[in-house]
Design a protein around this motif. Sequence first.
Motif, PDB file in Angstrom:
ATOM      1  N   ALA A  32       0.815  -1.218   0.000  1.00 15.95           N
ATOM      2  CA  ALA A  32       0.000   0.000   0.000  1.00 15.95           C
ATOM      3  C   ALA A  32       0.851   1.272   0.000  1.00 15.95           C
ATOM      4  CB  ALA A  32      -0.938  -0.005   1.201  1.00 15.95           C
ATOM      5  N   ALA A  33       1.972   1.259   0.702  1.00 18.43           N
ATOM      6  CA  ALA A  33       2.791   2.471   0.828  1.00 18.43           C
ATOM      7  C   ALA A  33       4.271   2.109   0.773  1.00 18.43           C
ATOM      8  CB  ALA A  33       2.468   3.183   2.128  1.00 18.43           C
ATOM      9  N   PRO A  34       4.771   1.721  -0.410  1.00 20.82           N
ATOM     10  CA  PRO A  34       6.143   1.193  -0.490  1.00 20.82           C
ATOM     11  C   PRO A  34       7.247   2.202  -0.183  1.00 20.82           C
ATOM     12  CG  PRO A  34       5.199   1.471  -2.675  1.00 20.82           C
ATOM     13  CD  PRO A  34       4.100   1.739  -1.691  1.00 20.82           C
ATOM     14  N   ASP A  35       6.991   3.498  -0.286  1.00 20.72           N
ATOM     15  CA  ASP A  35       8.048   4.489  -0.113  1.00 20.72           C
ATOM     16  C   ASP A  35       8.088   5.121   1.270  1.00 20.72           C
ATOM     17  OD1 ASP A  35       8.824   4.089  -2.741  1.00 20.72           O
ATOM     18  OD2 ASP A  35       7.377   5.556  -3.487  1.00 20.72           O
ATOM     19  N   ARG A  36       7.241   4.697   2.152  1.00 19.99           N
ATOM     20  CA  ARG A  36       7.193   5.312   3.487  1.00 19.99           C
ATOM     21  C   ARG A  36       8.335   4.781   4.350  1.00 19.99           C
ATOM     22  NH1 ARG A  36       1.680   6.503   5.854  1.00 19.99           N
ATOM     23  NH2 ARG A  36       3.146   7.034   7.484  1.00 19.99           N
ATOM     24  N   MET A  37       8.873   5.652   5.154  1.00 27.39           N
ATOM     25  CA  MET A  37       9.993   5.294   6.024  1.00 27.39           C
ATOM     26  C   MET A  37       9.582   4.297   7.098  1.00 27.39           C
ATOM     27  SD  MET A  37      13.035   5.611   6.290  1.00 27.39           S
ATOM     28  CE  MET A  37      14.512   5.984   7.127  1.00 27.39           C
ATOM     29  N   ALA A 100      10.424 -12.024   0.378  1.00 26.09           N
ATOM     30  CA  ALA A 100       9.840 -10.799  -0.185  1.00 26.09           C
ATOM     31  C   ALA A 100      10.186  -9.592   0.677  1.00 26.09           C
ATOM     32  CB  ALA A 100       8.323 -10.949  -0.312  1.00 26.09           C
ATOM     33  N   LEU A 101      10.112  -9.748   1.990  1.00 27.11           N
ATOM     34  CA  LEU A 101      10.417  -8.632   2.875  1.00 27.11           C
ATOM     35  C   LEU A 101      11.904  -8.275   2.829  1.00 27.11           C
ATOM     36  CD1 LEU A 101       9.106  -6.621   4.751  1.00 27.11           C
ATOM     37  CD2 LEU A 101       9.359  -8.257   6.619  1.00 27.11           C
ATOM     38  N   LYS A 102      12.766  -9.280   2.784  1.00 21.41           N
ATOM     39  CA  LYS A 102      14.211  -9.022   2.683  1.00 21.41           C
ATOM     40  C   LYS A 102      14.552  -8.314   1.374  1.00 21.41           C
ATOM     41  CE  LYS A 102      15.592 -12.881   5.560  1.00 21.41           C
ATOM     42  NZ  LYS A 102      15.996 -14.281   5.556  1.00 21.41           N
ATOM     43  N   ARG A 103      13.952  -8.753   0.276  1.00 20.41           N
ATOM     44  CA  ARG A 103      14.205  -8.098  -1.018  1.00 20.41           C
ATOM     45  C   ARG A 103      13.736  -6.650  -1.009  1.00 20.41           C
ATOM     46  NH1 ARG A 103      12.734 -12.706  -5.507  1.00 20.41           N
ATOM     47  NH2 ARG A 103      14.690 -13.847  -5.291  1.00 20.41           N
ATOM     48  N   LEU A 104      12.609  -6.414  -0.367  1.00 26.24           N
ATOM     49  CA  LEU A 104      12.101  -5.046  -0.282  1.00 26.24           C
ATOM     50  C   LEU A 104      13.078  -4.166   0.483  1.00 26.24           C
ATOM     51  CD1 LEU A 104       9.777  -2.911  -0.552  1.00 26.24           C
ATOM     52  CD2 LEU A 104       9.031  -3.715   1.698  1.00 26.24           C
ATOM     53  N   LEU A 105      13.544  -4.666   1.623  1.00 24.77           N
ATOM     54  CA  LEU A 105      14.406  -3.857   2.480  1.00 24.77           C
ATOM     55  C   LEU A 105      15.828  -3.704   1.933  1.00 24.77           C
ATOM     56  CD1 LEU A 105      13.287  -5.135   5.980  1.00 24.77           C
ATOM     57  CD2 LEU A 105      12.591  -3.033   4.827  1.00 24.77           C
ATOM     58  N   ARG A 106      16.364  -4.752   1.344  1.00 26.62           N
ATOM     59  CA  ARG A 106      17.762  -4.715   0.910  1.00 26.62           C
ATOM     60  C   ARG A 106      17.929  -4.191  -0.510  1.00 26.62           C
ATOM     61  NH1 ARG A 106      19.108 -10.454   3.585  1.00 26.62           N
ATOM     62  NH2 ARG A 106      19.132  -9.722   5.736  1.00 26.62           N
ATOM     63  N   GLU A 107      17.007  -4.571  -1.400  1.00 30.52           N
ATOM     64  CA  GLU A 107      17.168  -4.226  -2.815  1.00 30.52           C
ATOM     65  C   GLU A 107      16.113  -3.242  -3.309  1.00 30.52           C
ATOM     66  OE1 GLU A 107      17.109  -7.982  -4.852  1.00 30.52           O
ATOM     67  OE2 GLU A 107      18.410  -8.891  -3.345  1.00 30.52           O
ATOM     68  N   GLY A 108      15.134  -2.946  -2.478  1.00 27.11           N
ATOM     69  CA  GLY A 108      14.077  -2.033  -2.893  1.00 27.11           C
ATOM     70  C   GLY A 108      13.090  -2.642  -3.878  1.00 27.11           C
ATOM     71  N   LYS A 109      13.125  -3.973  -4.040  1.00 23.88           N
ATOM     72  CA  LYS A 109      12.200  -4.632  -4.966  1.00 23.88           C
ATOM     73  C   LYS A 109      10.789  -4.573  -4.402  1.00 23.88           C
ATOM     74  CE  LYS A 109      15.340  -7.662  -7.311  1.00 23.88           C
ATOM     75  NZ  LYS A 109      15.526  -8.921  -7.970  1.00 23.88           N
ATOM     76  N   PRO A 110       9.819  -4.192  -5.217  1.00 22.67           N
ATOM     77  CA  PRO A 110       8.439  -4.103  -4.714  1.00 22.67           C
ATOM     78  C   PRO A 110       7.883  -5.478  -4.357  1.00 22.67           C
ATOM     79  CG  PRO A 110       8.509  -3.709  -7.083  1.00 22.67           C
ATOM     80  CD  PRO A 110       9.928  -3.825  -6.624  1.00 22.67           C
ATOM     81  N   VAL A 111       6.948  -5.475  -3.426  1.00 24.12           N
ATOM     82  CA  VAL A 111       6.297  -6.709  -2.990  1.00 24.12           C
ATOM     83  C   VAL A 111       5.217  -7.071  -4.012  1.00 24.12           C
ATOM     84  CG1 VAL A 111       4.916  -7.751  -1.156  1.00 24.12           C
ATOM     85  CG2 VAL A 111       6.763  -6.174  -0.585  1.00 24.12           C
ATOM     86  N   HIS A 112       5.196  -8.334  -4.415  1.00 20.48           N
ATOM     87  CA  HIS A 112       4.199  -8.786  -5.399  1.00 20.48           C
ATOM     88  C   HIS A 112       2.797  -8.664  -4.820  1.00 20.48           C
ATOM     89  CE1 HIS A 112       2.085 -11.312  -8.269  1.00 20.48           C
ATOM     90  NE2 HIS A 112       3.146 -11.176  -9.058  1.00 20.48           N
TER      91      HIS A 112
END
Length: 138
Positions: A32-37, A100-112
């Motif tokens: 819902a909010a991928p860019d929020r801190m 999925a969570l690790k990829r989001l945090l480490r690589e910035g990949k969006p969650v499917h």
Amino acid sequence: MYLYVKALHVFAVVTLIAGMLVMALSLRIAIAAPDRMDVRRIGQSVLRWDGLVTTPALATVWVAGFTMAFGAGWGGSPWLLLKMVPAVLLSGLHSLEGLALKRLLREGKPVHRLFKVAPSAILATFAIIAWLAIVKPF
């Protein structure tokens, strides 16, 4: 001894399902909010909790479950073999959530977007497992 192992198994299952639901809900927030801190802070906290609590609970579920199954002589029971299918699916989903969570945090990949249904899938799968374990229909 069986009742002690059963109590440990039930406690570990509750801990596992709670941890998986927290992870699933954090992934929904990330969708819902991928860019929020705060997504990053929440995600890091959830991953720490997963490593310290949820993943050990998953291991405990499997060890205690096999201990009960073979200790009670249910090794070849059809209900137990059928119960293994959703149990393996939950274990796999746990791995996919963490990845999925690790990829989001480490690589910035969006969650499917499919992770939006993870909370419902977790609860439905758990309901099937609980029904098979309690009713033992076969």
